[in-house]
Design a protein around this motif. Structure first.
Motif, PDB file in Angstrom:
ATOM      1  N   PRO A 269     -57.998 -37.217 -13.273  1.00 40.08           N
ATOM      2  CA  PRO A 269     -57.134 -37.340 -12.094  1.00 40.08           C
ATOM      3  C   PRO A 269     -55.709 -36.875 -12.389  1.00 40.08           C
ATOM      4  N   ARG A 270     -55.186 -36.049 -11.516  1.00 39.03           N
ATOM      5  CA  ARG A 270     -53.778 -35.650 -11.546  1.00 39.03           C
ATOM      6  C   ARG A 270     -53.267 -35.835 -10.123  1.00 39.03           C
ATOM      7  N   ILE A 271     -52.699 -37.009  -9.863  1.00 38.71           N
ATOM      8  CA  ILE A 271     -52.411 -37.454  -8.507  1.00 38.71           C
ATOM      9  C   ILE A 271     -50.911 -37.407  -8.251  1.00 38.71           C
ATOM     10  N   LEU A 272     -50.546 -36.849  -7.109  1.00 41.51           N
ATOM     11  CA  LEU A 272     -49.147 -36.808  -6.697  1.00 41.51           C
ATOM     12  C   LEU A 272     -48.995 -37.620  -5.413  1.00 41.51           C
ATOM     13  N   LEU A 273     -48.086 -38.604  -5.439  1.00 36.94           N
ATOM     14  CA  LEU A 273     -47.766 -39.404  -4.260  1.00 36.94           C
ATOM     15  C   LEU A 273     -46.393 -38.989  -3.747  1.00 36.94           C
ATOM     16  N   HIS A 274     -46.352 -38.555  -2.509  1.00 37.89           N
ATOM     17  CA  HIS A 274     -45.083 -38.131  -1.916  1.00 37.89           C
ATOM     18  C   HIS A 274     -44.872 -38.884  -0.611  1.00 37.89           C
ATOM     19  N   GLY A 275     -43.643 -39.264  -0.358  1.00 37.38           N
ATOM     20  CA  GLY A 275     -43.354 -39.989   0.873  1.00 37.38           C
ATOM     21  C   GLY A 275     -41.892 -40.381   0.926  1.00 37.38           C
ATOM     22  N   PRO A 276     -41.450 -40.874   2.075  1.00 39.18           N
ATOM     23  CA  PRO A 276     -40.049 -41.296   2.195  1.00 39.18           C
ATOM     24  C   PRO A 276     -39.781 -42.546   1.374  1.00 39.18           C
ATOM     25  N   PRO A 277     -38.533 -42.893   1.128  1.00 43.28           N
ATOM     26  CA  PRO A 277     -38.234 -44.139   0.420  1.00 43.28           C
ATOM     27  C   PRO A 277     -38.796 -45.325   1.204  1.00 43.28           C
ATOM     28  N   GLY A 278     -39.356 -46.282   0.484  1.00 45.97           N
ATOM     29  CA  GLY A 278     -39.929 -47.436   1.149  1.00 45.97           C
ATOM     30  C   GLY A 278     -41.338 -47.231   1.650  1.00 45.97           C
ATOM     31  N   SER A 279     -41.959 -46.101   1.316  1.00 44.34           N
ATOM     32  CA  SER A 279     -43.331 -45.845   1.783  1.00 44.34           C
ATOM     33  C   SER A 279     -44.382 -46.492   0.895  1.00 44.34           C
ATOM     34  N   GLY A 280     -43.957 -47.072  -0.217  1.00 44.86           N
ATOM     35  CA  GLY A 280     -44.904 -47.769  -1.082  1.00 44.86           C
ATOM     36  C   GLY A 280     -45.481 -46.925  -2.201  1.00 44.86           C
ATOM     37  N   ARG A 281     -44.786 -45.848  -2.580  1.00 45.76           N
ATOM     38  CA  ARG A 281     -45.297 -44.984  -3.636  1.00 45.76           C
ATOM     39  C   ARG A 281     -45.446 -45.726  -4.962  1.00 45.76           C
ATOM     40  N   SER A 282     -44.431 -46.508  -5.324  1.00 47.86           N
ATOM     41  CA  SER A 282     -44.459 -47.216  -6.607  1.00 47.86           C
ATOM     42  C   SER A 282     -45.615 -48.201  -6.663  1.00 47.86           C
ATOM     43  N   LYS A 431     -29.341 -41.117   5.370  1.00 49.47           N
ATOM     44  CA  LYS A 431     -29.045 -39.866   4.654  1.00 49.47           C
ATOM     45  C   LYS A 431     -30.239 -39.410   3.818  1.00 49.47           C
ATOM     46  N   VAL A 432     -30.871 -40.366   3.120  1.00 48.04           N
ATOM     47  CA  VAL A 432     -32.039 -40.027   2.293  1.00 48.04           C
ATOM     48  C   VAL A 432     -33.191 -39.534   3.164  1.00 48.04           C
ATOM     49  N   LEU A 433     -33.376 -40.155   4.325  1.00 48.88           N
ATOM     50  CA  LEU A 433     -34.436 -39.730   5.228  1.00 48.88           C
ATOM     51  C   LEU A 433     -34.195 -38.317   5.753  1.00 48.88           C
ATOM     52  N   GLU A 434     -32.942 -37.968   6.003  1.00 46.92           N
ATOM     53  CA  GLU A 434     -32.632 -36.614   6.464  1.00 46.92           C
ATOM     54  C   GLU A 434     -33.001 -35.582   5.403  1.00 46.92           C
ATOM     55  N   VAL A 435     -32.710 -35.899   4.148  1.00 44.65           N
ATOM     56  CA  VAL A 435     -33.079 -34.989   3.049  1.00 44.65           C
ATOM     57  C   VAL A 435     -34.593 -34.873   2.943  1.00 44.65           C
ATOM     58  N   TYR A 436     -35.271 -36.019   3.092  1.00 44.02           N
ATOM     59  CA  TYR A 436     -36.735 -36.027   3.002  1.00 44.02           C
ATOM     60  C   TYR A 436     -37.344 -35.137   4.086  1.00 44.02           C
ATOM     61  N   HIS A 437     -36.906 -35.315   5.322  1.00 42.40           N
ATOM     62  CA  HIS A 437     -37.475 -34.546   6.428  1.00 42.40           C
ATOM     63  C   HIS A 437     -37.130 -33.064   6.327  1.00 42.40           C
ATOM     64  N   ALA A 438     -36.038 -32.738   5.680  1.00 42.15           N
ATOM     65  CA  ALA A 438     -35.658 -31.326   5.521  1.00 42.15           C
ATOM     66  C   ALA A 438     -36.596 -30.595   4.569  1.00 42.15           C
ATOM     67  N   ASN A 439     -37.277 -31.336   3.680  1.00 42.61           N
ATOM     68  CA  ASN A 439     -38.114 -30.701   2.657  1.00 42.61           C
ATOM     69  C   ASN A 439     -39.604 -30.933   2.835  1.00 42.61           C
ATOM     70  N   VAL A 440     -39.988 -31.909   3.671  1.00 44.19           N
ATOM     71  CA  VAL A 440     -41.386 -32.327   3.689  1.00 44.19           C
ATOM     72  C   VAL A 440     -42.314 -31.232   4.201  1.00 44.19           C
ATOM     73  N   ARG A 441     -41.898 -30.458   5.209  1.00 49.79           N
ATOM     74  CA  ARG A 441     -42.774 -29.418   5.748  1.00 49.79           C
ATOM     75  C   ARG A 441     -43.019 -28.304   4.745  1.00 49.79           C
ATOM     76  N   ASP A 442     -41.971 -27.909   4.037  1.00 53.74           N
ATOM     77  CA  ASP A 442     -42.131 -26.856   3.033  1.00 53.74           C
ATOM     78  C   ASP A 442     -43.041 -27.318   1.897  1.00 53.74           C
ATOM     79  N   LEU A 443     -42.900 -28.577   1.501  1.00 49.72           N
ATOM     80  CA  LEU A 443     -43.774 -29.108   0.449  1.00 49.72           C
ATOM     81  C   LEU A 443     -45.224 -29.163   0.920  1.00 49.72           C
ATOM     82  N   GLU A 444     -45.431 -29.505   2.175  1.00 49.92           N
ATOM     83  CA  GLU A 444     -46.783 -29.570   2.720  1.00 49.92           C
ATOM     84  C   GLU A 444     -47.446 -28.197   2.692  1.00 49.92           C
ATOM     85  N   GLN A 445     -46.676 -27.158   2.992  1.00 49.17           N
ATOM     86  CA  GLN A 445     -47.224 -25.807   2.937  1.00 49.17           C
ATOM     87  C   GLN A 445     -47.476 -25.365   1.496  1.00 49.17           C
ATOM     88  N   PHE A 446     -46.623 -25.826   0.577  1.00 49.42           N
ATOM     89  CA  PHE A 446     -46.791 -25.453  -0.831  1.00 49.42           C
ATOM     90  C   PHE A 446     -48.082 -26.038  -1.382  1.00 49.42           C
TER      91      PHE A 446
END
Length: 482
Positions: A269-282, A431-446
């Motif tokens: 397994p090589r698992i990547l968890l991505h999400g906004p702060p407070g999404s429960g990644r940890s 502010k952190v959420l704005e940064v997250y939303h600015a990058n999430v679509r590009d990461l999804e395409q990657f």
């Protein structure tokens, strides 16, 4: 690799390459074909097998009782996945072969056609170039366990079996409305599929054997022998309720044929968890790492460890950590690369969170050879994120984290000494959420094989779904949304 050393130390690059190109699955499929066909020259046979490049083509049986819509769904499915649509009738009509001629002669004389003869006709058709390259959907055959066994003896085995079914009353009603165009052979229905052209309407006729009594008799026979088919393909079949719109039936059939069976290939397994702060990644990473004994790779924790140990690298990143400024990507990647290169990550696998946060970091991770085979996006609405973060507190003595709503402090004494992290203020979270939303679509395409998970629910429900996606092979389609 040194064959004298036990256990063998296989480089992580080999595992990634083998998984990416399906080496283990190719070898497994090749071995199965060798055992079935038993060629005189196995080496040349394997070379020819590799040249075909057809291990991933569809091989589908589509079965069901009379009037369940097998032909309609098979045609729609064949168009959707660009594969060959096969029935016994079109093979007899279009094929010029000794087997087809023998079957037609027996049919004219009203003789019973041996199952072996049908199987030979099917095997001959499946050996054609179009079936080898594009795959096939075989409709309405086999009907009995004996026919299924004959096909298996000849090496004809589907990867997926779709079985359409519906209550007998529905099937009888459907069959009564069936009509056939004598010129083209197209099938219509007085209720569901009536042609608009009056010319076509005038040449439609009732097919034989569609009366209520005849249909009921055929359904009774189908119910009597159907269990033999289910037992023959117990790990491959999927029953779909045909008493619903054809678009829904098609969607379920497509989902099944695009699924993959679990492979015997070794899996790290090589698992990547991505999400906004407070999404429960940890939390999710900790649960996965604990259950499957894989390495929990937290980007934030990895950066804090060298600072606490006062290493040279820690001294270099200490100013960034203390001032809460982003650590340069090159330094973060160096830290991540060192951890992911260790033997436990290579052999046991890892679950990573906190990195990458944008496409540039994802490209750096890929260039370093660390490619995740499961990417989960934990989706949580912004208002839920703000609610989760702005009212959480930490006990400075025990380090325990509490939440005013979901996990309140056990006593008033503990509550009085709890502190709120300044970074959890609503302004900072926005502010952190704005940064997250600015990058999430590009990461999804990657990462084109992204699995979206609704993380705004009980964390153990989220974990159960993530776990199911880790254990099961990925679908052939690129994105999964839940």
């Amino acid at each position: 690799m040194d064959a004298t050393q036990k256990p063998l130390r296989i480089s992580p690059e080999l595992g990634v390459y083998a998984e990416k190109h399906g080496i283990f699955q190719t070898l497994q499929r090749m071995l199965q074909c060798l055992l079935v066909d038993r060629p005189v020259d196995p080496i040349q046979y394997m070379i020819d097998h590799l040249k075909k490049e057809n291990d991933e083509v569809p091989r589908i049986f589509l079965l069901g009782p009379p009037a369940s819509g097998k032909l309609t769904i098979a045609k729609l499915l064949g168009d959707k996945i660009s594969t060959n649509f096969l029935t016994l009738n079109n093979m007899l009509t279009n094929e010029k072969s000794d087997f087809a001629n023998k079957i037609q002669r027996l049919s004219i004389r009203n003789k019973e056609i041996p199952n072996t003869l049908w199987a030979k006709l099917i095997r001959e058709r499946l050996s054609k170039t179009d079936c080898i390259k594009r795959g096939w959907i075989l409709v309405g055959f086999p009907k009995t366990r004996e026919q299924a066994l004959v096909l298996q003896e000849m090496g004809i085995a589907p990867d997926h079996v779709v079985i359409l079914d519906a209550p007998d009353t529905v099937l009888i009603e459907r069959n009564l409305g069936k009509r056939i165009d004598v010129s083209t052979g197209e099938i219509y229905h007085t209720t569901f599929n009536w042609p608009t052209s009056s010319k076509i309407q005038n040449r439609l006729v009732k097919p034989n054997g569609i009366t209520e009594e005849e249909t009921a008799k055929r359904l009774l026979e189908y119910r009597r022998i159907n269990h033999g088919i289910l037992s023959s393909y117990s790990k491959k079949y999927h029953i779909i309720n045909a008493d619903q719109p054809s678009v829904d039936v098609l969607s379920q059939a497509l989902s099944h044929v695009q699924s993959r069976h679990r492979s015997n290939a070794p899996y790290t397994p090589r698992i990547l968890l991505h999400g906004p702060p407070g999404s429960g990644r940890s939390l999710q990473a900790a649960l996965i790492a604990e259950k499957y004994r894989i390495v929990n790779v937290s980007c934030g924790q990895l950066l804090k460890e060298p600072v606490a140990a006062e290493t040279r690298f820690g001294e270099a990143i200490k100013p960034y950590v203390e001032s809460r400024q982003p650590v340069p990507d090159v330094m973060v990647m160096k830290c991540m690369s060192q951890r992911l290169s260790k033997l436990d990550c290579s052999t046991q696998g890892w679950v990573m969170h906190g990195f990458p946060q944008d496409v540039r970091q994802a490209e750096m991770l890929k260039d370093a050879g660390f490619i995740p085979n499961r990417v989960f996006f934990l989706d949580v609405p912004d208002d839920a994120v703000i609610e989760r973060l702005t009212v959480r507190m930490t006990d400075p003595i025990t380090g325990e984290r509490y939440h005013s709503i979901y996990k309140p402090a056990p006593t008033s004494e503990v509550y009085s000494r709890c502190k709120v992290n300044p970074k959890d203020s609503e302004e900072n979270v926005q502010k952190v959420l704005e940064v997250y939303h600015a990058n999430v679509r590009d990461l999804e395409q990657f990462y084109n094989s992204v699995i979206h998970v609704n993380a705004d629910q009980d964390p153990y429900t989220v974990f159960e779904y993530i776990e199911s996606c880790v254990v099961k092979p990925l679908s052939k389609c690129t994105n999964i949304f839940v």
